[in-house]
Scaffold this active site. Structure first.
Site, short mmCIF file in Angstrom:
data_model
loop_
_atom_site.label_atom_id
_atom_site.label_comp_id
_atom_site.label_asym_id
_atom_site.label_seq_id
_atom_site.Cartn_x
_atom_site.Cartn_y
_atom_site.Cartn_z
N THR A 98 -10.25 65.74 -0.56
CA THR A 98 -11.14 64.98 -1.45
C THR A 98 -10.98 65.47 -2.89
OG1 THR A 98 -12.92 66.55 -0.95
CG2 THR A 98 -12.93 64.46 0.28
N SER A 99 -9.92 66.27 -3.16
CA SER A 99 -9.82 66.87 -4.50
C SER A 99 -8.92 66.08 -5.45
CB SER A 99 -9.37 68.31 -4.41
OG SER A 99 -10.50 69.12 -4.13
N ARG A 100 -7.62 66.28 -5.35
CA ARG A 100 -6.68 65.52 -6.17
C ARG A 100 -5.44 65.24 -5.33
NH1 ARG A 100 -10.36 64.50 -8.70
NH2 ARG A 100 -10.82 64.76 -10.91
N LYS A 114 -18.11 74.86 -6.18
CA LYS A 114 -19.36 74.20 -5.78
C LYS A 114 -19.17 73.32 -4.54
CE LYS A 114 -19.46 72.79 -10.11
NZ LYS A 114 -18.51 73.75 -10.71
N ILE A 115 -18.10 72.52 -4.55
CA ILE A 115 -17.90 71.58 -3.43
C ILE A 115 -17.42 72.33 -2.19
CG2 ILE A 115 -16.60 69.55 -2.64
CD1 ILE A 115 -16.53 68.66 -5.63
N HIS A 129 -10.95 57.27 -3.58
CA HIS A 129 -11.64 58.17 -4.52
C HIS A 129 -13.14 57.82 -4.63
CE1 HIS A 129 -10.40 61.13 -7.83
NE2 HIS A 129 -11.68 61.32 -7.58
N ASP A 134 -9.17 61.10 0.39
CA ASP A 134 -9.94 60.31 -0.58
C ASP A 134 -9.15 60.14 -1.87
OD1 ASP A 134 -12.37 58.96 -1.39
OD2 ASP A 134 -12.73 60.66 -2.73
N ASP A 192 -9.03 81.41 -2.15
CA ASP A 192 -9.32 81.09 -3.55
C ASP A 192 -8.78 82.26 -4.39
OD1 ASP A 192 -10.66 80.74 -6.12
OD2 ASP A 192 -12.08 79.43 -5.11
N GLU A 242 -2.43 57.50 -7.13
CA GLU A 242 -3.57 56.59 -7.00
C GLU A 242 -3.91 55.83 -8.28
OE1 GLU A 242 -6.65 59.57 -6.04
OE2 GLU A 242 -7.62 59.00 -7.92
N CYS A 267 -9.90 72.58 -4.36
CA CYS A 267 -9.52 73.26 -5.60
C CYS A 267 -9.09 72.22 -6.64
CB CYS A 267 -8.39 74.26 -5.34
SG CYS A 267 -6.92 73.52 -4.65
N PRO A 268 -9.09 72.60 -7.91
CA PRO A 268 -8.64 71.63 -8.93
C PRO A 268 -7.12 71.51 -8.92
CG PRO A 268 -9.20 73.72 -9.95
CD PRO A 268 -9.51 73.88 -8.50
P1 NAI Z 1 -15.28 74.23 -9.03
O1 NAI Z 1 -14.70 74.49 -10.36
O2 NAI Z 1 -16.72 74.55 -8.77
O3 NAI Z 1 -14.42 75.01 -7.91
C1 NAI Z 1 -13.05 74.99 -7.85
C2 NAI Z 1 -12.62 76.25 -7.10
O4 NAI Z 1 -11.20 76.17 -6.88
C3 NAI Z 1 -12.88 77.53 -7.89
O5 NAI Z 1 -13.54 78.47 -7.07
C4 NAI Z 1 -11.49 78.01 -8.27
O6 NAI Z 1 -11.39 79.42 -8.34
C5 NAI Z 1 -10.67 77.46 -7.12
N1 NAI Z 1 -9.24 77.39 -7.39
C6 NAI Z 1 -8.60 77.25 -8.58
N2 NAI Z 1 -7.27 77.25 -8.40
C7 NAI Z 1 -7.07 77.39 -7.07
C8 NAI Z 1 -5.91 77.46 -6.26
N3 NAI Z 1 -4.68 77.39 -6.78
N4 NAI Z 1 -6.07 77.61 -4.91
C9 NAI Z 1 -7.30 77.69 -4.36
N5 NAI Z 1 -8.44 77.62 -5.08
C10 NAI Z 1 -8.32 77.47 -6.42
O7 NAI Z 1 -14.97 72.70 -8.71
P2 NAI Z 1 -15.74 71.73 -7.72
O8 NAI Z 1 -16.87 71.10 -8.43
O9 NAI Z 1 -15.98 72.42 -6.44
O10 NAI Z 1 -14.62 70.59 -7.53
C11 NAI Z 1 -13.42 70.83 -6.82
C12 NAI Z 1 -12.50 69.65 -7.02
O11 NAI Z 1 -13.04 68.49 -6.38
C13 NAI Z 1 -12.33 69.18 -8.48
O12 NAI Z 1 -11.36 69.94 -9.14
C14 NAI Z 1 -11.89 67.75 -8.31
O13 NAI Z 1 -10.49 67.72 -8.23
C15 NAI Z 1 -12.48 67.34 -6.97
N6 NAI Z 1 -13.51 66.31 -7.09
C16 NAI Z 1 -13.33 65.14 -6.38
C17 NAI Z 1 -14.26 64.14 -6.44
C18 NAI Z 1 -14.10 62.88 -5.65
O14 NAI Z 1 -14.86 61.92 -5.83
N7 NAI Z 1 -13.14 62.79 -4.74
C19 NAI Z 1 -15.46 64.27 -7.29
C20 NAI Z 1 -15.59 65.56 -7.94
C21 NAI Z 1 -14.62 66.53 -7.85
#
Ligand code: NAI
Length: 346
Positions: free
Chosen positions: A228-230, A153-154, A291, A254, A173, A259, A201-202
C-alpha cells in the site's frame, strides 16, 4: 483572498475542501494533473495544490515560479513526485505528513483478508448462484508471521492489527524505533521467515525495487505480498514471475509502478496499454485497488484541513511544521537545513 489552484481535483476533493475552506481562500478546481504542460493553468493563483500522481518536475516548477506562485501544497504524505532540489530556494513545498495511518493500515489488512480467504472470488460466484467452495481454501492467519517493512505511522498501525489477529511479527527499518514491542531483523531474515510481507516504507533511492528478483528468491514459498506504499518498491515483472512459479501465493496491491498513467481515472472503455498491469489484474491471486488505501472520510477531512492550515501558516509568515526540502528530508544533509534558524527551509 488567496486563490488556490487545486490540480487533479476529483469530486471527493471538492466535497471535503469546500467543507473545510474558509472565506480566506478561493479554490480553483482543475481536473488535469499538475505537470509541466498544465502548470500554466495556475495563472492568477497564489498557491498550487497537488496529489500523488502529479508530475512536479523542474519544468513544472519553473512555470509555477514564473507565474509568481511561492508555495506548492501537496495534499498527501509522499513527495517523491516533486523535484525538491529544483524547488529549493524558490518554491516552498508543504505536505500532509499523516492524515490517517489507520485508513491505510486497515486497507492493507482488507487486501490481505480478501486475498487469503478469496472473498473476491466468492463475491463473483454467489452473484451467479454458484455456491461451490472448491478453490476457496485459505489459511489461518493466527500464528503466521507478518514481516513489516517500514515501521513508521502506518507500519505500526498495521502491526497492531496483525497482533490483534494473533500473528507473529518481524520488522525491518533502517531507522528502528526505540523500545519497540516487536522484533527488528535484517531484511534477509524478514524475507526468509515471513508468511506475509507488507510494505510501509517511503520510495527512496534505497527502497526502489526493495522487492526485486533476488528478494523474491529468498522468500518462503507461498508468501503473500501486500503493497500500500509506492508501486516502485516492487519490480513488477519479478513479482509476476514469483506468482507464476508460486513462490508468492498472492499479492494485494494498492499501488503500481506505472500507476500515474491510469490510476484515479476510468479507463474501462479504452483499456490500458501496459502488459504488466494487464497480466497482474488478470491473475486470480492478485487484487489491485487503485491507490485508495487513504480513502476514508476521516482521512479526506484531515487532508483538507491540514492543507489549508499549511497555507495559513505560509501566508501569515509563521513556522511551517510540514515543510519539506531536499536538505531537511535527507538524514545526511539535515544539519545544513536552515529551518532551525529561519523557521523555514529558506
Ligand atoms: P512514516 O514516515 O511515518 O514511516 C516510514 C517508515 O519507513 C519510517 O520508519 C522510515 O524509517 C522507514 N523507512 C525509510 N526507508 C526505509 C527502507 N529503505 N526500508 C525500510 N523502511 C524504511 O510514513 P507513513 O505515514 O507510515 O507512510 C508510509 C508510506 O505509505 C508513505 O511513504 C507512502 O508511500 C505510503 N502511503 C500510501 C497511501 C495510500 O493511499 N496507498 C497513503 C499514505 C501513505
Amino acid at each position: 483572498m488567496k486563490k488556490i489552484a487545486l490540480f487533479d481535483a476529483k469530486p471527493y476533493d471538492r466535497f471535503y475542501f469546500d467543507r473545510a475552506a474558509r472565506e480566506s481562500y478561493k479554490l480553483k478546481y482543475i481536473e488535469s494533473k499538475l505537470t509541466a504542460e498544465t502548470a500554466v493553468l495556475a495563472k492568477g493563483c497564489d498557491a498550487a495544490c497537488a496529489f500523488v500522481n502529479d508530475v512536479i518536475d523542474a519544468q513544472a516548477i519553473d512555470t509555477l515560479c514564473a507565474l509568481g506562485i511561492k508555495i506548492l501544497a501537496m495534499r498527501c504524505a509522499g513527495y517523491s513526485n516533486v523535484d525538491i532540489h529544483s524547488a529549493y530556494g524558490r518554491l516552498t513545498v508543504v505536505r500532509v505528513p499523516a492524515y490517517s495511518p489507520y485508513a491505510v493500515a486497515e486497507h492493507a489488512m482488507a487486501l490481505l483478508l480478501c486475498l487469503n480467504r478469496k472473498v473476491h472470488k466468492a463475491y463473483n460466484r454467489t452473484r451467479d448462484f454458484n455456491f461451490s467452495l472448491s478453490g476457496l481454501t485459505g489459511v489461518d492467519l493466527h500464528g503466521k508471521t507478518a514481516g513489516v517493512i517500514g515501521t513508521g505511522k502506518i507500519g505500526r498501525a498495521f502491526i497492531d492489527i496483525c497482533r490483534g489477529m494473533g500473528m507473529n511479527l518481524l520488522a525491518y527499518d533502517p531507522y528502528p524505533i526505540e523500545n519497540a514491542d516487536f522484533m527488528y531483523v535484517p531484511l534477509t531474515d524478514l524475507l526468509t521467515r515471513s508468511d506475509v510481507i507488507s510494505l510501509h516504507c517511503p520510495l527512496t533511492e534505497q527502497s526502489y525495487h526493495i522487492l526485486n528478483r533476488e528478494a523474491f528468491s529468498k522468500m518462503k514459498k507461498g508468501a503473500i505480498i501486500i503493497n500500500t506504499s509506492r508501486g516502485q518498491l516492487i519490480d513488477s515483472q519479478a513479482l509476476l514471475d514469483a506468482l507464476e512459479n508460486e513462490t508468492v501465493r498472492g499479492a494485494g496491491l494498492d499501488v503500481y509502478e506505472e500507476e500515474a498513467d491510469f490510476f484515479f481515472e476510468d479507463k474501462s472503455d479504452t483499456g490500458v496499454r501496459d502488459n504488466t498491469l494487464a497480466l497482474l489484474v488478470s491473475r486470480p491471486n492478485v487484487i489491485l485497488t487503485s491507490h485508495q488505501a487513504f480513502l476514508t472520510e476521516e482521512a479526506l477531512t484531515n487532508i483538507a484541513q491540514t492543507t489549508l492550515e499549511n497555507l495559513d501558516c505560509f501566508f501569515s509568515g509563521d513556522w511551517l511544521p510540514n515543510e519539506v526540502c531536499y536538505r531537511c528530508s535527507d538524514a545526511k544533509d539535515k544539519e545544513n537545513c536552515r529551518k532551525k534558524q529561519l523557521e523555514r527551509c529558506f
